[in-house]
Design an enzyme around this catalytic site. Sequence first.
Site, PDB file in Angstrom:
ATOM      1  N   HIS A 121      -9.292 -18.935   6.455  1.00 34.22           N
ATOM      2  CA  HIS A 121      -9.920 -19.409   5.415  1.00 34.22           C
ATOM      3  C   HIS A 121     -11.143 -20.244   5.829  1.00 34.22           C
ATOM      4  CE1 HIS A 121      -6.221 -18.703   2.610  1.00 34.22           C
ATOM      5  NE2 HIS A 121      -5.703 -18.829   3.838  1.00 34.22           N
ATOM      6  N   ASN A 170      -3.243 -20.394   7.964  1.00 36.09           N
ATOM      7  CA  ASN A 170      -1.726 -20.412   7.482  1.00 36.09           C
ATOM      8  C   ASN A 170      -0.962 -19.592   8.243  1.00 36.09           C
ATOM      9  OD1 ASN A 170      -2.318 -22.346   5.477  1.00 36.09           O
ATOM     10  ND2 ASN A 170      -2.648 -20.993   4.014  1.00 36.09           N
ATOM     11  N   VAL A 225      -0.208 -13.427   2.917  1.00 35.31           N
ATOM     12  CA  VAL A 225      -0.579 -11.924   3.517  1.00 35.31           C
ATOM     13  C   VAL A 225      -0.635 -11.872   4.993  1.00 35.31           C
ATOM     14  CG1 VAL A 225      -2.379 -10.345   3.586  1.00 35.31           C
ATOM     15  CG2 VAL A 225      -2.208 -11.874   1.546  1.00 35.31           C
ATOM     16  N   HIS A 253      -5.913 -14.287   8.685  1.00 36.54           N
ATOM     17  CA  HIS A 253      -7.122 -14.439   7.819  1.00 36.54           C
ATOM     18  C   HIS A 253      -7.677 -15.920   7.981  1.00 36.54           C
ATOM     19  CE1 HIS A 253      -3.709 -14.447   5.394  1.00 36.54           C
ATOM     20  NE2 HIS A 253      -4.077 -15.588   4.768  1.00 36.54           N
ATOM     21  N   ASP A 294     -12.251 -15.141  -1.627  1.00 34.90           N
ATOM     22  CA  ASP A 294     -11.004 -15.437  -1.938  1.00 34.90           C
ATOM     23  C   ASP A 294     -10.794 -15.337  -3.331  1.00 34.90           C
ATOM     24  OD1 ASP A 294      -8.130 -16.846  -0.405  1.00 34.90           O
ATOM     25  OD2 ASP A 294      -8.306 -16.760  -2.651  1.00 34.90           O
ATOM     26  N   GLN A 316       1.634 -18.833   4.425  1.00 36.70           N
ATOM     27  CA  GLN A 316       1.121 -17.616   4.761  1.00 36.70           C
ATOM     28  C   GLN A 316       1.790 -16.698   3.703  1.00 36.70           C
ATOM     29  OE1 GLN A 316       1.177 -16.150   8.901  1.00 36.70           O
ATOM     30  NE2 GLN A 316      -0.299 -14.283   8.326  1.00 36.70           N
TER      31      GLN A 316
HETATM   32  P1  AMP Z   1      -2.508 -17.095   2.690  1.00 36.31           P
HETATM   33  O1  AMP Z   1      -1.701 -17.689   1.404  1.00 36.31           O
HETATM   34  O2  AMP Z   1      -3.045 -18.033   3.918  1.00 36.31           O
HETATM   35  O3  AMP Z   1      -1.486 -16.005   3.282  1.00 36.31           O
HETATM   36  O4  AMP Z   1      -3.714 -16.734   1.850  1.00 36.31           O
HETATM   37  C1  AMP Z   1      -3.816 -15.444   1.320  1.00 36.31           C
HETATM   38  C2  AMP Z   1      -5.031 -15.706   0.496  1.00 36.31           C
HETATM   39  O5  AMP Z   1      -5.421 -14.184  -0.005  1.00 36.31           O
HETATM   40  C3  AMP Z   1      -4.985 -16.270  -0.773  1.00 36.31           C
HETATM   41  O6  AMP Z   1      -5.788 -17.542  -0.906  1.00 36.31           O
HETATM   42  C4  AMP Z   1      -5.295 -15.500  -1.867  1.00 36.31           C
HETATM   43  O7  AMP Z   1      -5.857 -16.030  -3.114  1.00 36.31           O
HETATM   44  C5  AMP Z   1      -5.967 -14.528  -1.264  1.00 36.31           C
HETATM   45  N1  AMP Z   1      -5.956 -13.316  -1.867  1.00 36.31           N
HETATM   46  C6  AMP Z   1      -4.560 -12.461  -2.564  1.00 36.31           C
HETATM   47  N2  AMP Z   1      -5.178 -11.333  -2.928  1.00 36.31           N
HETATM   48  C7  AMP Z   1      -6.511 -11.247  -2.929  1.00 36.31           C
HETATM   49  C8  AMP Z   1      -7.391 -10.235  -3.285  1.00 36.31           C
HETATM   50  N3  AMP Z   1      -7.087  -9.301  -3.877  1.00 36.31           N
HETATM   51  N4  AMP Z   1      -8.741 -10.401  -3.001  1.00 36.31           N
HETATM   52  C9  AMP Z   1      -9.180 -11.545  -2.569  1.00 36.31           C
HETATM   53  N5  AMP Z   1      -8.144 -12.648  -2.070  1.00 36.31           N
HETATM   54  C10 AMP Z   1      -6.989 -12.683  -2.291  1.00 36.31           C
END
Ligand code: AMP
Length: 115
Positions: free
Chosen positions: A103, A88, A97, A101, A32, A95
């Site tokens: 974590h 999430n 993205v 995914h 992350d 959430q």
């Molecule tokens: P969520 O908030 O559960 O959707 O998690 C999305 C995660 O993606 C967050 O913990 C971000 O820090 C991570 N994230 C966003 N952009 C990137 C990136 N370019 N490389 C790695 N992780 C990322």
Amino acid sequence: MTDSDCLFCRFVAGEPAPDVVHETATTLAFRDINPQAPTHVLVVPKAHHRDAAALAAAEPAVMADLVASAAEVARAEGLGDGYRLVLNTGEGAGQTVFHVHLHVLGGRAMQWPPG
Ligand code: AMP
Ligand code: ZN
């Protein structure tokens, strides 16, 4: 489905290059960018599904692959004391993205409830 507008689909395609720590035929695990613990890895299916429920409905075996990959990451990262898996699901749960995914968090004491 692959979505060129989806960051994690682009990671699966290799551009931009993520910091990959584990890969299988169906999953990719990478660090992350904003770690919330000493170890914070995201495990994603290579196929695009917006959240955990969508993945479980469409490809239940790949949901199991995510958990198995997470366990392999935890082993490789030395998280023998335990680790936390988080999915999430939905904006209200944080959430951001919308490519599912998992974590994998570890390397520090974990609080409960998580908040
Ligand atoms: P969520 O908030 O559960 O959707 O998690 C999305 C995660 O993606 C967050 O913990 C971000 O820090 C991570 N994230 C966003 N952009 C990137 C990136 N370019 N490389 C790695 N992780 C990322
Ligand atoms: Zn995607």
